[in-house]
Design a protein around this motif. Structure first.
Motif, short mmCIF file in Angstrom:
data_model
loop_
_atom_site.label_atom_id
_atom_site.label_comp_id
_atom_site.label_asym_id
_atom_site.label_seq_id
_atom_site.Cartn_x
_atom_site.Cartn_y
_atom_site.Cartn_z
N ASP A 230 0.84 -1.20 0.00
CA ASP A 230 0.00 0.00 0.00
C ASP A 230 0.88 1.25 0.00
O ASP A 230 1.82 1.37 0.79
CB ASP A 230 -0.91 0.01 1.23
CG ASP A 230 -1.96 -1.09 1.19
OD1 ASP A 230 -2.26 -1.55 0.06
OD2 ASP A 230 -2.45 -1.49 2.26
N GLY A 231 0.55 2.17 -0.90
CA GLY A 231 1.28 3.43 -0.94
C GLY A 231 2.73 3.31 -1.37
O GLY A 231 3.55 4.18 -1.07
N PHE A 233 6.13 3.69 -2.98
CA PHE A 233 6.87 4.60 -3.85
C PHE A 233 8.34 4.47 -3.51
O PHE A 233 8.72 3.75 -2.59
CB PHE A 233 6.38 6.05 -3.68
CG PHE A 233 6.85 6.72 -2.40
CD1 PHE A 233 7.93 7.57 -2.40
CD2 PHE A 233 6.20 6.47 -1.19
CE1 PHE A 233 8.36 8.18 -1.23
CE2 PHE A 233 6.62 7.07 -0.02
CZ PHE A 233 7.71 7.93 -0.04
N GLN A 261 0.44 1.04 -10.15
CA GLN A 261 0.97 1.75 -8.98
C GLN A 261 1.94 2.84 -9.40
O GLN A 261 1.97 3.93 -8.80
CB GLN A 261 1.65 0.75 -8.04
CG GLN A 261 2.22 1.35 -6.76
CD GLN A 261 1.15 1.79 -5.80
OE1 GLN A 261 -0.03 1.48 -5.98
NE2 GLN A 261 1.52 2.53 -4.77
N GLN A 263 1.77 4.62 -12.13
CA GLN A 263 0.97 5.74 -12.63
C GLN A 263 0.32 6.52 -11.49
O GLN A 263 0.30 7.76 -11.49
CB GLN A 263 -0.10 5.20 -13.58
CG GLN A 263 0.47 4.52 -14.82
CD GLN A 263 -0.57 3.73 -15.59
OE1 GLN A 263 -1.76 3.76 -15.26
NE2 GLN A 263 -0.15 3.01 -16.62
N VAL A 264 -0.21 5.80 -10.50
CA VAL A 264 -0.87 6.44 -9.37
C VAL A 264 0.10 7.31 -8.59
O VAL A 264 -0.18 8.47 -8.24
CB VAL A 264 -1.51 5.38 -8.44
CG1 VAL A 264 -1.98 6.01 -7.13
CG2 VAL A 264 -2.67 4.68 -9.14
N MET A 265 1.29 6.78 -8.30
CA MET A 265 2.27 7.53 -7.50
C MET A 265 2.87 8.68 -8.28
O MET A 265 3.25 9.70 -7.70
CB MET A 265 3.35 6.59 -6.99
CG MET A 265 2.85 5.45 -6.10
SD MET A 265 1.67 5.97 -4.81
CE MET A 265 2.70 7.01 -3.79
N LYS A 267 1.23 10.63 -10.26
CA LYS A 267 0.27 11.73 -10.12
C LYS A 267 0.39 12.41 -8.76
O LYS A 267 0.03 13.58 -8.61
CB LYS A 267 -1.15 11.19 -10.32
CG LYS A 267 -1.43 10.73 -11.75
CD LYS A 267 -2.82 10.15 -11.87
CE LYS A 267 -3.09 9.68 -13.30
NZ LYS A 267 -4.44 9.07 -13.43
N ARG A 268 0.89 11.68 -7.77
CA ARG A 268 1.09 12.24 -6.43
C ARG A 268 2.49 12.84 -6.26
O ARG A 268 2.89 13.21 -5.15
CB ARG A 268 0.88 11.16 -5.37
CG ARG A 268 -0.52 10.55 -5.38
CD ARG A 268 -0.62 9.49 -4.29
NE ARG A 268 -1.89 8.77 -4.36
CZ ARG A 268 -2.22 7.75 -3.57
NH1 ARG A 268 -1.35 7.33 -2.64
NH2 ARG A 268 -3.38 7.15 -3.70
N ASN A 269 3.23 12.88 -7.36
CA ASN A 269 4.61 13.39 -7.34
C ASN A 269 5.51 12.58 -6.41
O ASN A 269 6.42 13.12 -5.78
CB ASN A 269 4.63 14.88 -6.95
CG ASN A 269 5.92 15.56 -7.38
OD1 ASN A 269 6.55 15.16 -8.37
ND2 ASN A 269 6.32 16.59 -6.65
N LYS A 270 5.24 11.28 -6.34
CA LYS A 270 6.07 10.34 -5.57
C LYS A 270 6.45 9.21 -6.50
O LYS A 270 5.79 8.16 -6.52
CB LYS A 270 5.32 9.81 -4.35
CG LYS A 270 5.09 10.84 -3.26
CD LYS A 270 4.47 10.18 -2.04
CE LYS A 270 4.36 11.15 -0.89
NZ LYS A 270 3.79 10.50 0.33
#
Length: 479
Positions: A230-231, A233, A261, A263-265, A267-270
């Motif tokens: 989860d989460g 990066f 994952q 792509q998702v991170m 977008k969060r700049n991580k």
């Protein structure tokens, strides 16, 4: 005629193991590997002691023990000979003459390249051709990221074998995976950026990250491969093609989970940097290797890492990083900062070896050889099912044998049961690779990582016989 094979024996006077035990184990290994053949005469104990610079008492004791084990014969007024009737091993791997004598390690279920089948003549020709008129820049060390002609061969190899759409400019030559990971950490990570590592794994990787001040966080595994935390990066080192040591092949849906994952991170700049270790892709016996994650990643955040030491020989010390085009320069800067440690002088020879087709031919030969070795080990292990479970692996140079459920808990002294079996095996001259030792966090699973690349049929059956003896002695009373 007296054998000269004993001249290859090297003893360590500083070791804890007694000299006669070292000599006894070395002679036994020469006999098992057929470098000493039945009927060959050995030097007298006095001559052997003089050659090895040890006491005659040590030589006599080693000879006496091997005579008792059935490996040697003492013929009055004639001398010491290798026995014509060596200790035999049945299909269940039981030795006809078990012995409790302690000895240094002589046998191991290893998974490194079998150099006995390496095409040395062709390699020597490549070395000669590549250095008849060497590139002056090569001699001056002017190619820190790798010799250009070799990088082109690596790019062609990855395109042909793994279907990667890449160029020579994306290739950086390294001294192997540790060197590659050090370069990647220095280039990509900030001080507070986490590193993720499969658990279990090749434990030296966890040690490397700890040494670099980046203790790894564990990635759990299931039957589909590495589970995305989860989460997640930072940097994640994963082996989608064939996980080490478990041998799991990552499923298509799990591969997509990792790409999602990323792509998702992003977008969060991580950013999530994926390091794809293409372990054992050269030796697949059933089906085909999946398309590499790097080929599917449109974000240019996945790096492809490999080594030639596994397929050619350990001492070669050549590997590579395939970097996304947008990340090449930062990796070159990192490599220049750290200093290139790859064997630059060997790169022209390997380039010639690949260009002439010898590399591809060698891979085909070894794929057939390792497949036969796998089948031999599986057949030989059949008698160990009271204690172990194992399955036919579809690739690679090792398989995993798990201890059955009664021995998946810790022993009373707090040790894993595989470790206790390995301790007894070491006393008998057999090195076992414990699965529990590959976990750097959490509760380990007990079992054994059994390589089959190095042992011939006689050695393998003898090793399995010792293995069975250890399992019986250590586990049967505890069930």
């Amino acid at each position: 005629m007296k054998s000269t094979a004993v001249l290859s024996i090297s003893l360590n006077s500083q070791a804890r193991t007694a000299l006669y035990q070292q000599l006894q184990a070395a002679l036994r290994q020469l006999i098992q590997s057929q470098r000493l053949r039945p009927g060959e005469r050995l030097p007298s104990s006095r001559e052997l002691a003089q050659v090895l610079e040890i006491s005659r008492t040590s030589a006599l004791k080693a000879y006496d023990n091997l005579i008792a084990e059935g490996f040697l014969l003492s013929l009055p007024k004639r001398g010491i000979y290798v026995s014509d009737n060596l200790p035999t091993i049945d299909l269940c791997g039981e030795t006809s003459r078990p012995t409790d004598n302690l000895s240094p390690l002589t046998l191991a279920f290893d998974s490194v390249a079998d150099v006995r089948h390496f095409p040395s003549r062709q390699w020597a020709a490549c070395l000669r051709r590549s250095w008849l008129n060497p590139d002056p820049g090569l001699m001056m060390g002017q190619h820190p990221s790798g010799w250009p002609a070799f990088k082109q061969q690596v790019a062609d190899y990855l395109r042909d074998l793994r279907g990667l759409d890449c160029s020579a400019e994306q290739v950086l030559i390294t001294a192997g995976n540790r060197d590659a990971l050090t370069i990647l950490v220095q280039a990509l990570l900030k001080d507070d950026t986490p590193i993720w590592l499969e658990n279990p794994c090749y434990v030296q990787m966890a040690s490397l990250f700890a040494l670099l001040g980046k203790p790894a966080r564990a990635i759990a595994l299931d039957e589909q491969g590495a589970i995305v935390p989860d989460g997640c990066f930072g940097m994640a080192v994963i082996t989608p093609n064939r996980q080490y040591p478990l041998g799991t092949v990552m499923s298509p849906s799990r591969r997509q989970d990792w790409l999602t994952q990323q792509q998702v991170m992003a977008k969060r700049n991580k950013p999530l940097w994926l390091i794809e270790d293409d372990y054992d892709s050269e030796f697949i016996y059933q089906g085909r290797a999946h398309v590499p994650l790097m080929q599917l990643d449109g974000s240019q955040s996945t790096f492809f890492v490999g080594s030639f030491s596994k397929v050619l020989f350990r001492g070669l010390r050549l590997g590579f990083i395939l970097a996304p085009p947008a990340q090449v320069q930062r990796l070159k800067d990192s490599q220049y900062f750290l200093g290139s440690s790859s064997a630059l002088g060997m790169q022209p020879a390997l380039a010639d070896f690949m260009l002439g087709g010898e590399f591809a031919s060698h891979l085909r030969r070894m794929r057939r050889f390792y497949l036969n070795q796998r089948d031999l080990l599986l057949n030989t292990l059949a008698c160990l099912t009271p204690w172990l479970t194992f399955e036919k692996n579809t690739g690679g140079m090792h398989l995993v044998a798990y201890l059955k459920s009664p021995w998946q808990t810790l022993a009373k002294d707090g040790k894993a049961w595989d470790a206790k079996v390995a301790e007894r095996a070491e006393q008998l001259g057999l090195k076992l690779n414990c699965l529990s030792a590959h976990y750097f966090q959490g509760n380990p699973i007990s079992g054994f990582v059994l390589g089959y690349s190095q042992l011939d049929e006689t050695q393998m059956k003898y090793a399995v016989g010792l293995f069975k003896q250890c399992l019986q002695e250590v586990l049967s009373s505890s069930a």
